[in-house]
Design a protein around this motif. Structure first.
Motif, mmCIF file in Angstrom:
data_model
loop_
_atom_site.group_PDB
_atom_site.id
_atom_site.type_symbol
_atom_site.label_atom_id
_atom_site.label_comp_id
_atom_site.label_asym_id
_atom_site.label_seq_id
_atom_site.Cartn_x
_atom_site.Cartn_y
_atom_site.Cartn_z
ATOM 1 N N LEU A 230 -10.366 20.485 16.228
ATOM 2 C CA LEU A 230 -10.649 19.344 17.100
ATOM 3 C C LEU A 230 -9.790 19.414 18.351
ATOM 4 C CD1 LEU A 230 -11.666 16.478 17.873
ATOM 5 C CD2 LEU A 230 -9.773 15.580 16.487
ATOM 6 N N VAL A 231 -8.492 19.599 18.189
ATOM 7 C CA VAL A 231 -7.578 19.601 19.331
ATOM 8 C C VAL A 231 -7.887 20.765 20.263
ATOM 9 C CG1 VAL A 231 -5.148 19.809 20.000
ATOM 10 C CG2 VAL A 231 -5.800 18.351 18.077
ATOM 11 N N ARG A 232 -8.235 21.896 19.702
ATOM 12 C CA ARG A 232 -8.624 23.030 20.551
ATOM 13 C C ARG A 232 -9.917 22.714 21.316
ATOM 14 N NH1 ARG A 232 -8.105 26.849 16.935
ATOM 15 N NH2 ARG A 232 -6.040 27.516 17.630
ATOM 16 N N SER A 233 -10.844 22.022 20.663
ATOM 17 C CA SER A 233 -12.143 21.751 21.287
ATOM 18 C C SER A 233 -12.040 20.779 22.460
ATOM 19 C CB SER A 233 -13.123 21.192 20.252
ATOM 20 O OG SER A 233 -12.807 19.839 19.902
ATOM 21 N N ILE A 234 -10.983 19.963 22.513
ATOM 22 C CA ILE A 234 -10.853 19.004 23.617
ATOM 23 C C ILE A 234 -9.953 19.525 24.730
ATOM 24 C CG2 ILE A 234 -11.394 16.987 22.218
ATOM 25 C CD1 ILE A 234 -8.411 16.393 22.005
ATOM 26 N N GLY A 235 -9.570 20.822 24.654
ATOM 27 C CA GLY A 235 -8.919 21.428 25.808
ATOM 28 C C GLY A 235 -7.561 22.049 25.603
ATOM 29 N N ALA A 236 -6.940 21.886 24.436
ATOM 30 C CA ALA A 236 -5.616 22.463 24.232
ATOM 31 C C ALA A 236 -5.688 23.984 24.243
ATOM 32 C CB ALA A 236 -5.022 21.976 22.921
ATOM 33 N N ALA A 237 -4.814 24.607 25.026
ATOM 34 C CA ALA A 237 -4.757 26.072 25.065
ATOM 35 C C ALA A 237 -4.090 26.633 23.816
ATOM 36 C CB ALA A 237 -3.999 26.522 26.309
ATOM 37 N N HIS A 238 -3.169 25.847 23.246
ATOM 38 C CA HIS A 238 -2.447 26.253 22.040
ATOM 39 C C HIS A 238 -2.372 25.054 21.102
ATOM 40 C CE1 HIS A 238 -1.140 29.534 24.671
ATOM 41 N NE2 HIS A 238 -0.725 28.605 25.519
ATOM 42 N N VAL A 239 -2.392 25.321 19.801
ATOM 43 C CA VAL A 239 -2.304 24.250 18.816
ATOM 44 C C VAL A 239 -1.280 24.629 17.755
ATOM 45 C CG1 VAL A 239 -3.553 22.763 17.215
ATOM 46 C CG2 VAL A 239 -4.752 23.726 19.194
ATOM 47 N N ILE A 240 -0.381 23.712 17.460
ATOM 48 C CA ILE A 240 0.645 23.902 16.445
ATOM 49 C C ILE A 240 0.325 23.013 15.247
ATOM 50 C CG2 ILE A 240 3.076 23.521 15.878
ATOM 51 C CD1 ILE A 240 3.741 24.166 18.794
ATOM 52 N N ASP A 241 0.246 23.620 14.075
ATOM 53 C CA ASP A 241 0.101 22.876 12.833
ATOM 54 C C ASP A 241 1.500 22.473 12.382
ATOM 55 O OD1 ASP A 241 -0.177 22.000 10.224
ATOM 56 O OD2 ASP A 241 -0.922 23.911 9.438
#
Length: 326
Positions: A186-197
Protein backbone atom coordinates in the motif's frame (compact mmCIF):
# COMPACT_ATOMS: atom_id res chain seq x y z
CA UNK A 1 -32.53 11.96 13.00
CA UNK A 2 -30.29 9.03 13.95
CA UNK A 3 -27.08 10.01 15.74
CA UNK A 4 -24.26 8.75 17.95
CA UNK A 5 -24.40 10.60 21.27
CA UNK A 6 -22.27 10.47 24.38
CA UNK A 7 -23.47 11.60 27.80
CA UNK A 8 -20.34 10.70 29.81
CA UNK A 9 -16.66 9.97 29.36
CA UNK A 10 -15.60 6.36 28.96
CA UNK A 11 -14.84 3.52 26.52
CA UNK A 12 -16.68 3.03 23.19
CA UNK A 13 -19.50 1.29 25.06
CA UNK A 14 -20.71 4.68 26.33
CA UNK A 15 -21.68 5.71 22.79
CA UNK A 16 -25.41 5.48 22.11
CA UNK A 17 -27.22 5.15 18.77
CA UNK A 18 -30.39 7.19 19.29
CA UNK A 19 -33.06 9.36 17.73
CA UNK A 20 -32.52 13.04 18.42
CA UNK A 21 -33.39 16.44 16.98
CA UNK A 22 -31.42 17.78 13.99
CA UNK A 23 -29.09 20.65 14.97
CA UNK A 24 -30.18 24.26 14.64
CA UNK A 25 -27.98 26.48 12.47
CA UNK A 26 -26.98 30.10 12.81
CA UNK A 27 -26.79 32.80 10.17
CA UNK A 28 -23.19 31.84 9.25
CA UNK A 29 -23.76 28.08 9.25
CA UNK A 30 -24.93 25.37 6.90
CA UNK A 31 -26.93 22.25 7.67
CA UNK A 32 -25.42 19.20 5.98
CA UNK A 33 -27.04 15.87 5.20
CA UNK A 34 -24.13 13.65 6.18
CA UNK A 35 -23.21 10.80 3.85
CA UNK A 36 -19.97 9.73 5.54
CA UNK A 37 -17.87 10.72 8.55
CA UNK A 38 -14.25 9.95 9.40
CA UNK A 39 -12.97 8.65 12.73
CA UNK A 40 -9.92 10.47 14.13
CA UNK A 41 -7.77 10.00 17.26
CA UNK A 42 -9.39 13.27 18.35
CA UNK A 43 -12.70 11.42 18.63
CA UNK A 44 -11.52 8.79 21.07
CA UNK A 45 -9.67 11.40 23.14
CA UNK A 46 -12.98 13.29 23.46
CA UNK A 47 -14.81 10.02 24.16
CA UNK A 48 -12.51 9.15 27.06
CA UNK A 49 -11.81 12.70 28.26
CA UNK A 50 -8.13 11.87 27.87
CA UNK A 51 -5.66 13.34 28.77
CA UNK A 52 -7.09 14.85 31.93
CA UNK A 53 -5.35 18.17 31.34
CA UNK A 54 -7.48 18.56 28.18
CA UNK A 55 -10.59 18.69 30.39
CA UNK A 56 -9.13 21.59 32.37
CA UNK A 57 -8.22 23.36 29.12
CA UNK A 58 -11.81 23.02 27.88
CA UNK A 59 -10.69 20.99 24.85
CA UNK A 60 -12.92 17.96 25.42
CA UNK A 61 -15.32 19.21 28.09
CA UNK A 62 -14.88 19.30 31.86
CA UNK A 63 -17.38 16.84 33.31
CA UNK A 64 -18.92 15.46 30.12
CA UNK A 65 -17.99 15.39 26.42
CA UNK A 66 -18.62 18.35 24.19
CA UNK A 67 -20.41 18.35 21.88
CA UNK A 68 -23.04 15.74 22.76
CA UNK A 69 -23.08 14.26 19.23
CA UNK A 70 -19.73 12.69 18.35
CA UNK A 71 -17.55 13.28 15.29
CA UNK A 72 -16.02 16.31 13.59
CA UNK A 73 -15.02 15.26 10.04
CA UNK A 74 -17.45 14.53 7.27
CA UNK A 75 -18.76 14.80 3.74
CA UNK A 76 -22.29 15.25 2.53
CA UNK A 77 -24.84 17.46 0.81
CA UNK A 78 -25.91 20.93 1.94
CA UNK A 79 -29.52 20.81 3.12
CA UNK A 80 -29.96 24.43 4.27
CA UNK A 81 -27.89 27.62 4.58
CA UNK A 82 -27.88 30.49 7.06
CA UNK A 83 -28.95 34.01 6.12
CA UNK A 84 -25.36 35.32 5.79
CA UNK A 85 -23.94 32.40 3.81
CA UNK A 86 -22.75 33.10 0.28
CA UNK A 87 -21.29 30.68 -2.23
CA UNK A 88 -23.09 27.61 -0.88
CA UNK A 89 -26.61 26.45 -1.57
CA UNK A 90 -28.77 23.38 -0.93
CA UNK A 91 -27.67 20.46 -3.06
CA UNK A 92 -23.95 21.31 -3.03
CA UNK A 93 -21.63 18.40 -2.20
CA UNK A 94 -19.15 19.45 0.47
CA UNK A 95 -16.52 18.18 2.90
CA UNK A 96 -15.03 19.72 6.00
CA UNK A 97 -15.49 20.12 9.73
CA UNK A 98 -18.98 19.13 10.81
CA UNK A 99 -19.95 19.53 14.45
CA UNK A 100 -21.57 16.23 15.36
CA UNK A 101 -20.59 14.38 12.18
CA UNK A 102 -21.74 10.97 13.46
CA UNK A 103 -25.34 11.73 12.59
CA UNK A 104 -27.72 12.02 9.67
CA UNK A 105 -27.52 15.83 9.85
CA UNK A 106 -24.75 18.07 11.17
CA UNK A 107 -24.09 21.78 11.60
CA UNK A 108 -21.01 23.30 9.97
CA UNK A 109 -19.61 26.79 9.93
CA UNK A 110 -19.74 27.85 6.29
CA UNK A 111 -16.08 28.83 6.14
CA UNK A 112 -15.03 25.36 7.36
CA UNK A 113 -16.48 23.45 4.43
CA UNK A 114 -15.37 23.38 0.80
CA UNK A 115 -16.69 21.75 -2.37
CA UNK A 116 -16.11 18.01 -2.55
CA UNK A 117 -13.75 17.07 -5.40
CA UNK A 118 -15.81 15.30 -8.04
CA UNK A 119 -13.34 12.44 -8.30
CA UNK A 120 -13.88 11.42 -4.68
CA UNK A 121 -16.62 9.28 -3.19
CA UNK A 122 -18.24 10.59 -0.01
CA UNK A 123 -16.32 7.94 1.94
CA UNK A 124 -12.99 9.20 0.56
CA UNK A 125 -13.95 12.84 1.06
CA UNK A 126 -14.96 12.34 4.69
CA UNK A 127 -11.36 11.84 5.81
CA UNK A 128 -9.82 14.84 4.07
CA UNK A 129 -10.39 17.66 6.57
CA UNK A 130 -8.32 16.81 9.63
CA UNK A 131 -5.84 14.24 8.32
CA UNK A 132 -5.21 15.99 5.01
CA UNK A 133 -4.55 19.37 6.58
CA UNK A 134 -2.40 17.85 9.32
CA UNK A 135 -0.21 16.16 6.71
CA UNK A 136 0.03 19.32 4.60
CA UNK A 137 1.14 21.42 7.56
CA UNK A 138 3.63 18.77 8.64
CA UNK A 139 5.24 18.41 5.21
CA UNK A 140 4.87 21.84 3.59
CA UNK A 141 4.73 24.34 6.45
CA UNK A 142 6.62 22.86 9.39
CA UNK A 143 8.88 20.37 7.62
CA UNK A 144 9.62 22.80 4.78
CA UNK A 145 10.09 19.86 2.43
CA UNK A 146 11.72 20.67 -0.91
CA UNK A 147 12.41 18.71 -4.08
CA UNK A 148 15.30 16.34 -3.51
CA UNK A 149 14.85 16.11 0.26
CA UNK A 150 15.02 12.69 1.84
CA UNK A 151 11.87 12.36 3.93
CA UNK A 152 10.83 9.57 6.29
CA UNK A 153 7.20 9.13 7.36
CA UNK A 154 6.66 6.99 10.47
CA UNK A 155 3.16 5.56 10.38
CA UNK A 156 2.98 5.85 6.61
CA UNK A 157 -0.08 3.63 6.16
CA UNK A 158 -2.27 5.48 8.68
CA UNK A 159 -4.68 8.34 8.19
CA UNK A 160 -2.21 11.25 8.35
CA UNK A 161 0.74 9.20 7.12
CA UNK A 162 -0.93 8.11 3.88
CA UNK A 163 -1.64 11.77 3.06
CA UNK A 164 1.91 12.80 4.06
CA UNK A 165 3.56 10.23 1.78
CA UNK A 166 1.61 11.51 -1.22
CA UNK A 167 2.12 15.21 -0.43
CA UNK A 168 5.88 14.81 0.07
CA UNK A 169 6.12 12.80 -3.15
CA UNK A 170 4.17 15.46 -5.04
CA UNK A 171 6.68 18.04 -3.78
CA UNK A 172 9.55 16.09 -5.30
CA UNK A 173 10.94 14.45 -2.16
CA UNK A 174 12.45 10.97 -1.97
CA UNK A 175 10.07 9.37 0.51
CA UNK A 176 10.65 6.43 2.84
CA UNK A 177 7.57 5.08 4.56
CA UNK A 178 7.57 3.07 7.79
CA UNK A 179 4.73 0.59 8.33
CA UNK A 180 3.99 -3.06 9.09
CA UNK A 181 4.66 -5.85 6.61
CA UNK A 182 0.96 -6.05 5.76
CA UNK A 183 0.97 -2.47 4.47
CA UNK A 184 4.24 -2.36 2.54
CA UNK A 185 2.60 -2.64 -0.88
CA UNK A 186 0.00 0.00 0.00
CA UNK A 187 2.67 2.51 1.03
CA UNK A 188 4.69 1.80 -2.09
CA UNK A 189 1.58 2.21 -4.27
CA UNK A 190 0.92 5.74 -2.97
CA UNK A 191 4.39 6.99 -3.88
CA UNK A 192 7.01 5.92 -1.34
CA UNK A 193 10.35 5.22 -3.02
CA UNK A 194 11.41 3.05 -0.07
CA UNK A 195 9.42 1.18 2.57
CA UNK A 196 10.65 -0.04 5.95
CA UNK A 197 8.83 -2.83 7.77
CA UNK A 198 9.18 -1.76 11.39
CA UNK A 199 8.85 -5.35 12.60
CA UNK A 200 12.17 -6.29 10.97
CA UNK A 201 14.14 -3.03 10.70
CA UNK A 202 14.73 -0.12 13.10
CA UNK A 203 14.92 3.22 11.31
CA UNK A 204 16.26 4.88 14.47
CA UNK A 205 19.52 2.89 14.51
CA UNK A 206 21.35 5.87 12.96
CA UNK A 207 22.62 4.06 9.87
CA UNK A 208 20.50 6.23 7.55
CA UNK A 209 19.57 9.86 8.19
CA UNK A 210 16.89 12.02 6.62
CA UNK A 211 16.40 15.73 5.97
CA UNK A 212 12.89 15.51 7.43
CA UNK A 213 11.36 12.87 9.69
CA UNK A 214 7.62 13.10 10.25
CA UNK A 215 6.43 10.98 13.17
CA UNK A 216 2.76 10.01 13.46
CA UNK A 217 3.18 7.14 15.92
CA UNK A 218 5.16 8.15 18.99
CA UNK A 219 6.61 4.67 19.48
CA UNK A 220 10.25 5.80 19.83
CA UNK A 221 11.86 8.02 22.48
CA UNK A 222 13.01 11.42 21.25
CA UNK A 223 16.69 10.52 21.66
CA UNK A 224 16.26 7.64 19.18
CA UNK A 225 14.16 9.62 16.70
CA UNK A 226 16.93 12.22 16.54
CA UNK A 227 19.34 9.52 15.29
CA UNK A 228 17.32 9.34 12.08
CA UNK A 229 17.60 13.10 11.42
CA UNK A 230 20.60 14.77 9.78
CA UNK A 231 22.59 17.16 12.03
CA UNK A 232 20.67 20.14 10.64
CA UNK A 233 17.50 18.29 9.65
CA UNK A 234 13.95 18.55 10.95
CA UNK A 235 11.80 16.28 13.09
CA UNK A 236 8.07 17.02 12.85
CA UNK A 237 6.07 15.26 15.53
CA UNK A 238 2.37 14.59 15.21
CA UNK A 239 2.66 12.25 18.16
CA UNK A 240 5.21 13.80 20.50
CA UNK A 241 6.70 10.49 21.61
CA UNK A 242 5.54 7.98 24.21
CA UNK A 243 2.75 9.75 26.16
CA UNK A 244 3.21 10.84 29.76
CA UNK A 245 0.29 8.88 31.18
CA UNK A 246 -3.36 9.95 31.29
CA UNK A 247 -2.62 13.18 33.14
CA UNK A 248 -0.65 14.97 30.40
CA UNK A 249 -0.87 12.49 27.52
CA UNK A 250 1.21 13.64 24.53
CA UNK A 251 1.45 17.16 25.97
CA UNK A 252 4.31 16.05 28.22
CA UNK A 253 6.24 14.69 25.26
CA UNK A 254 5.60 17.89 23.30
CA UNK A 255 7.08 19.93 26.14
CA UNK A 256 10.16 17.72 26.01
CA UNK A 257 10.55 18.36 22.28
CA UNK A 258 10.38 22.11 22.84
CA UNK A 259 12.96 21.93 25.63
CA UNK A 260 15.45 19.80 23.68
CA UNK A 261 15.02 21.94 20.57
CA UNK A 262 16.47 24.89 22.44
CA UNK A 263 19.85 23.18 22.86
CA UNK A 264 20.41 21.22 19.61
CA UNK A 265 21.13 22.15 15.98
CA UNK A 266 18.34 19.99 14.63
CA UNK A 267 14.89 21.53 14.22
CA UNK A 268 12.51 19.66 16.53
CA UNK A 269 8.92 20.75 16.00
CA UNK A 270 5.61 19.59 17.48
CA UNK A 271 2.73 20.03 15.07
CA UNK A 272 0.33 22.89 15.92
CA UNK A 273 -3.27 21.81 16.33
CA UNK A 274 -4.75 24.31 13.88
CA UNK A 275 -6.63 24.07 10.62
CA UNK A 276 -7.49 26.83 8.15
CA UNK A 277 -9.56 27.17 5.01
CA UNK A 278 -6.38 27.86 3.02
CA UNK A 279 -4.94 24.51 4.10
CA UNK A 280 -8.16 22.68 3.25
CA UNK A 281 -8.36 24.28 -0.20
CA UNK A 282 -4.70 23.44 -0.82
CA UNK A 283 -5.40 19.80 -0.02
CA UNK A 284 -8.46 19.63 -2.29
CA UNK A 285 -6.43 21.31 -5.07
CA UNK A 286 -3.92 18.45 -4.88
CA UNK A 287 -6.82 16.01 -5.05
CA UNK A 288 -8.34 17.77 -8.07
CA UNK A 289 -4.92 17.66 -9.76
CA UNK A 290 -4.74 13.89 -9.29
CA UNK A 291 -1.72 14.11 -6.97
CA UNK A 292 -3.52 12.98 -3.82
CA UNK A 293 -6.11 10.30 -3.16
CA UNK A 294 -7.44 9.54 0.33
CA UNK A 295 -6.87 5.97 1.49
CA UNK A 296 -9.96 4.41 3.06
CA UNK A 297 -9.44 1.37 5.22
CA UNK A 298 -12.41 -0.11 7.03
CA UNK A 299 -15.92 1.33 6.93
CA UNK A 300 -18.66 0.91 9.53
CA UNK A 301 -22.36 1.78 9.43
CA UNK A 302 -23.47 4.59 11.74
CA UNK A 303 -24.97 2.17 14.25
CA UNK A 304 -21.55 0.52 14.65
CA UNK A 305 -19.56 3.73 15.19
CA UNK A 306 -18.24 2.35 18.48
CA UNK A 307 -16.45 -0.39 16.56
CA UNK A 308 -14.82 2.25 14.38
CA UNK A 309 -13.59 4.08 17.49
CA UNK A 310 -12.11 0.84 18.83
CA UNK A 311 -10.33 0.32 15.51
CA UNK A 312 -8.70 3.76 15.55
CA UNK A 313 -7.90 3.66 19.27
CA UNK A 314 -6.01 0.43 18.68
CA UNK A 315 -3.42 2.44 16.75
CA UNK A 316 -3.04 0.21 13.70
CA UNK A 317 -5.82 1.41 11.39
CA UNK A 318 -5.05 1.33 7.67
CA UNK A 319 -5.77 4.68 6.02
CA UNK A 320 -8.93 6.40 7.24
CA UNK A 321 -11.63 4.59 9.16
CA UNK A 322 -14.97 5.87 7.90
CA UNK A 323 -18.54 5.79 9.21
CA UNK A 324 -21.11 5.47 6.41
CA UNK A 325 -24.29 7.36 7.15
CA UNK A 326 -26.41 7.52 3.99
Amino acid sequence: MKAIVQERFGPPDVLQFVDTDPPAIGSDDVLVRVHAAAVNPHDWHVMRGDPYVARLMGTVGLTRPKPRVAGVDGAGVVAAVGANVRGLRPGDEVLGRFEGAFAEYARAEADKVVPKPARLSFEQAAGVHMAGQTALRAIRDVGRVRAGHRVLINGASGGVGSFAVQIATAMGAEVTGVCSAANVELVRSIGAAHVIDYTSEDFTDGRVQYDVVQDNVGNHPLRRLRRAVTPTGTLVSNAGGPPEGRLLGPIGAILRIVAVNAVVRQRLRPLPDTWTREHLLAVTALIDAGKLTPVVGRTYPLADAAAGLRDVEGGHARGKVVITVA
